[in-house]
Every structure is written in structure tokens, then in C-alpha cells.
Design a protein around this motif. Structure first.
Motif, mmCIF file in Angstrom:
data_model
loop_
_atom_site.group_PDB
_atom_site.id
_atom_site.type_symbol
_atom_site.label_atom_id
_atom_site.label_comp_id
_atom_site.label_asym_id
_atom_site.label_seq_id
_atom_site.Cartn_x
_atom_site.Cartn_y
_atom_site.Cartn_z
ATOM 1 N N GLU A 147 -8.973 -23.627 -19.054
ATOM 2 C CA GLU A 147 -9.641 -22.598 -19.845
ATOM 3 C C GLU A 147 -8.767 -22.108 -20.988
ATOM 4 N N ASP A 148 -7.444 -22.168 -20.800
ATOM 5 C CA ASP A 148 -6.533 -21.691 -21.845
ATOM 6 C C ASP A 148 -6.657 -22.498 -23.131
ATOM 7 N N PHE A 149 -7.038 -23.766 -22.998
ATOM 8 C CA PHE A 149 -7.182 -24.600 -24.184
ATOM 9 C C PHE A 149 -8.384 -24.161 -25.026
ATOM 10 N N TYR A 150 -9.334 -23.485 -24.399
ATOM 11 C CA TYR A 150 -10.521 -23.020 -25.110
ATOM 12 C C TYR A 150 -10.344 -21.606 -25.667
ATOM 13 N N THR A 151 -9.459 -20.829 -25.069
ATOM 14 C CA THR A 151 -9.343 -19.419 -25.438
ATOM 15 C C THR A 151 -8.063 -19.084 -26.188
ATOM 16 N N LYS A 152 -7.070 -19.959 -26.137
ATOM 17 C CA LYS A 152 -5.798 -19.681 -26.787
ATOM 18 C C LYS A 152 -5.422 -20.823 -27.718
ATOM 19 N N SER A 153 -4.640 -20.504 -28.727
ATOM 20 C CA SER A 153 -4.216 -21.535 -29.686
ATOM 21 C C SER A 153 -2.902 -22.197 -29.277
ATOM 22 N N GLU A 154 -2.059 -21.493 -28.500
ATOM 23 C CA GLU A 154 -0.741 -22.024 -28.150
ATOM 24 C C GLU A 154 -0.798 -23.343 -27.369
ATOM 25 N N PRO A 155 -1.683 -23.480 -26.365
ATOM 26 C CA PRO A 155 -1.714 -24.751 -25.631
ATOM 27 C C PRO A 155 -1.964 -25.958 -26.530
ATOM 28 N N ILE A 156 -2.928 -25.848 -27.431
ATOM 29 C CA ILE A 156 -3.226 -26.970 -28.322
ATOM 30 C C ILE A 156 -2.092 -27.175 -29.316
ATOM 31 N N ASP A 157 -1.532 -26.073 -29.832
ATOM 32 C CA ASP A 157 -0.424 -26.174 -30.781
ATOM 33 C C ASP A 157 0.733 -26.974 -30.187
ATOM 34 N N ASN A 158 1.037 -26.711 -28.917
ATOM 35 C CA ASN A 158 2.139 -27.411 -28.267
ATOM 36 C C ASN A 158 1.746 -28.804 -27.809
ATOM 37 N N PHE A 159 0.496 -28.966 -27.397
ATOM 38 C CA PHE A 159 0.045 -30.271 -26.918
ATOM 39 C C PHE A 159 0.116 -31.323 -28.018
ATOM 40 N N ILE A 160 -0.297 -30.955 -29.223
ATOM 41 C CA ILE A 160 -0.310 -31.942 -30.313
ATOM 42 C C ILE A 160 1.097 -32.292 -30.793
ATOM 43 N N LEU A 161 2.089 -31.533 -30.355
ATOM 44 C CA LEU A 161 3.483 -31.845 -30.710
ATOM 45 C C LEU A 161 4.122 -32.815 -29.728
ATOM 46 N N LEU A 162 3.475 -33.029 -28.582
ATOM 47 C CA LEU A 162 4.042 -33.914 -27.565
ATOM 48 C C LEU A 162 3.827 -35.379 -27.918
ATOM 49 N N ASP A 163 4.815 -36.199 -27.643
ATOM 50 C CA ASP A 163 4.654 -37.647 -27.743
ATOM 51 C C ASP A 163 5.612 -38.319 -26.763
ATOM 52 N N ASP A 164 5.718 -39.625 -26.830
ATOM 53 C CA ASP A 164 6.563 -40.367 -25.895
ATOM 54 C C ASP A 164 8.022 -39.928 -25.953
ATOM 55 N N ASN A 165 8.483 -39.550 -27.128
ATOM 56 C CA ASN A 165 9.889 -39.182 -27.274
ATOM 57 C C ASN A 165 10.252 -37.949 -26.440
ATOM 58 N N ASP A 166 9.332 -36.986 -26.356
ATOM 59 C CA ASP A 166 9.593 -35.793 -25.551
ATOM 60 C C ASP A 166 9.845 -36.170 -24.094
ATOM 61 N N LEU A 167 9.005 -37.056 -23.578
ATOM 62 C CA LEU A 167 9.110 -37.442 -22.172
ATOM 63 C C LEU A 167 10.307 -38.355 -21.931
ATOM 64 N N TRP A 168 10.482 -39.335 -22.798
ATOM 65 C CA TRP A 168 11.557 -40.309 -22.583
ATOM 66 C C TRP A 168 12.928 -39.654 -22.651
ATOM 67 N N THR A 169 13.118 -38.768 -23.622
ATOM 68 C CA THR A 169 14.403 -38.069 -23.736
ATOM 69 C C THR A 169 14.647 -37.176 -22.532
ATOM 70 N N SER A 170 13.611 -36.491 -22.088
ATOM 71 C CA SER A 170 13.746 -35.620 -20.920
ATOM 72 C C SER A 170 14.093 -36.423 -19.681
ATOM 73 N N LEU A 171 13.456 -37.564 -19.501
ATOM 74 C CA LEU A 171 13.747 -38.399 -18.340
ATOM 75 C C LEU A 171 15.209 -38.856 -18.339
ATOM 76 N N LYS A 172 15.735 -39.194 -19.515
ATOM 77 C CA LYS A 172 17.132 -39.617 -19.596
ATOM 78 C C LYS A 172 18.069 -38.500 -19.156
#
Length: 291
Positions: A147-172
Motif C-alpha cells: 500500500e505504501d507504493f500507492y500512498t507515498k512517493s519514497e518507496p517508488i523513488d528508492n525502488f527506481i534507484l535499485l539495480d544489480d550493482n546495489d545487490l552485487w556490491t552488498s553481497l560482496k
């Protein structure tokens, strides 16, 4: 929600595209072109994925299929001379799903990544400090619901910034974390020390599942509750053709149409459209441990 956000940023330039995608546009056949049995996405990704994976079975004649498309009574149809191209398309799609999209390696990597993120989220909820990019950190250290994705802007703002690099670097970085569960999962993904996958026609017996959990607990000195991160059992389903969702109609010269399941004289479409269900078990294999 994301489409509406993009549309606002583009000042309404993709309003028509969104209407077609949601099947709200008067010309219904346009929706079939973007979300149907013969949509352009499927015709594109089968050929593209076939090329990049080297699985030749996905190399369909998409150009001929597009050339054979027509419209009758606001419904997308295929000229009768293109029926063999459609049969090849349906067969190729099934083969690509079982050989590529639902391949054991893809399944186990997905489960390991999901479990690693679940463990990271659990540690974050406990107040443990974890390395993460700002966008990934937002989701780790905040409880975000749908529901937060429909009522707030922050979830989408942060979601569109995510990509493979965020996950791969964190895993390392997480591979050296003091938490044995998070580090083991992260190192397994990075070094391709993947879960073993067993596929069968029946679910895993409870006795075998208990044995696997017991071995994992001994190998890592963890509880049965924590051992769940190293074991996953579920099922895979796929069928080639869903007539009830969106049928593929073959158009004949006399103006009549038939569903592909009736028009095909080479394949038993009704049999190939039957849903196939396979059960799989993924579990972490440790050295010097017998399963």
C-alpha cells in the motif's frame, strides 16, 4: 503505480500507452499486442534470449508471425498460412521455459538471493548495522508494504534507484559479515557455490527434509529455525497455451476462424497446453556432510 509516476514525469505523454496496457482503450486488439498470447514482448524475448543463451530452440520466426497478423471483429487473428509458425512459437516457448527461465540454476540462485535479503532484513530489524546503498538501505531499515507504493512517493523513488550493482556490491561486503547465515549465503552466490537442486514429480518426503535440516544445523552450528535459510522446497508450473486467458485464432480465406487448438494438424495443442507441475528442493551442500 510506477507507470503513473513515469506518466506524470513525462507530463502525460504515455497516457494512451497505459490505456492500451490496462485494456481500457476502445480498440481491444491493441491490448493483445502488448499483453496476450502473441504479444510483442514474447516475440522479442524468445529470439533475444535464444541468441544470448545459445539455446537454439527459442529462435522463432517472429517476422513471419507479425506479417501474418490481422484483425477480425476487434480481435487479433493469424492468417491460416502462418499456422506452422504459431506451432513453432508455442513449442519454442515451452522449451525455453524449461531449459532457460525455469532452469535449476536460475531457480536456486533466485532462492539464495531471496534468502540472503530476508536474512539481511531480519538483522536490520534487530538493529544490526549492515552495508547497503542508500536505496537498498531504505528497504532494509524501513517496513514497506504494498500500500505504501500507492500512498507515498519514497518507496517508488528508492525502488527506481535499485539495480544489480546495489545487490552485487552488498553481497560482496556481506560475505565477510559476522553473521554466519548472511555471509555463507552471500559467499555462495558470489562464488557460485549454489544450492543443490533436486526435481521430482512429488513433494520432498518429510523424513528427508528433516535429515537435511539436521545436517545443516550440525555443519553451521545453528538452530532449526535458522536452517530454513538453507533449504527451500516448492513447485514449478508451466503450460504452453492458455486458451481461457487469450486464445490464438486462425483466420481462413472464407472469413471463418478457429482456435489454434482446433486448427493445428501437427501438434496436440490441448495436450501441450496442459499445466505441468514439478516439485523441487534446494538445499545447501556442505563439505564432508552426507545427505
Amino acid at each position: 503505480m510506477l507507470m503513473e509516476r513515469i506518466n506524470r514525469d513525462l507530463k502525460g505523454q504515455i497516457t494512451l500507452a497505459i490505456q492500451i496496457f490496462k485494456d481500457e482503450y476502445p480498440k481491444k486488439f491493441l491490448h493483445q499486442l502488448v499483453s496476450g498470447q502473441l504479444d510483442m514482448d514474447r516475440l522479442d524475448y524468445l529470439r533475444r534470449d535464444s541468441f544470448f543463451t545459445g539455446v537454439s530452440e527459442g529462435n522463432i520466426g517472429s517476422a513471419r508471425i507479425i506479417k501474418m497478423l490481422d484483425v477480425k471483429d476487434d480481435h487479433l487473428v493469424v492468417e491460416s498460412k502462418g499456422i506452422y509458425s504459431i506451432e513453432n512459437f508455442l513449442t519454442s516457448r515451452r522449451l525455453m521455459y524449461w531449459q532457460v527461465y525455469l532452469h535449476k540454476t536460475s531457480v536456486t540462485l533466485e532462492k539464495m538471493l531471496v534468502n540472503a535479503l530476508m536474512r539481511a532484513k531480519e538483522l536490520a530489524n534487530q538493529g544490526k548495522e549492515l552495508f547497503a546503498s542508500p536505496a537498498l538501505r531504505y528497504f532494509l531499515y524501513n517496513d514497506i508494504c504494498k500500500e505504501d507504493f500507492y500512498t507515498k512517493s519514497e518507496p517508488i523513488d528508492n525502488f527506481i534507484l535499485l539495480d544489480d550493482n546495489d545487490l552485487w556490491t552488498s553481497l560482496k561486503v556481506w560475505s565477510a559479515n559476522e553473521d554466519i547465515i548472511l555471509s555463507t549465503l552471500s559467499k555462495g552466490i558470489i562464488n557460485r557455490n549454489l544450492f543443490k537442486v533436486e526435481v521430482s514429480s512429488t513433494p520432498i518426503p518429510k523424513e528427508k527434509k528433516a535429515d537435511i535440516i539436521s545436517n545443516i544445523c550440525k555443519a553451521l552450528s545453528i538452530s532449526k529455525k535458522d536452517a530454513r535459510y538453507f533449504l527451500a522446497s516448492s513447485s514449478l508450473e508451466n503450460n504452453m497455451y492458455k486458451k481461457e486467458d487469450d486464445s490464438i485464432e486462425i483466420l481462413y480465406k472464407d472469413g471463418t476462424t478457429k482456435d489454434i487448438s482446433q486448427a493445428s494438424d501437427m501438434l496436440n495443442i490441448s495436450l501441450l497446453s496442459r499445466k505441468i507441475k514439478k516439485y523441487y528442493t534446494c538445499y545447501y551442500r556442505f563439505e564432508n556432510v552426507k545427505y
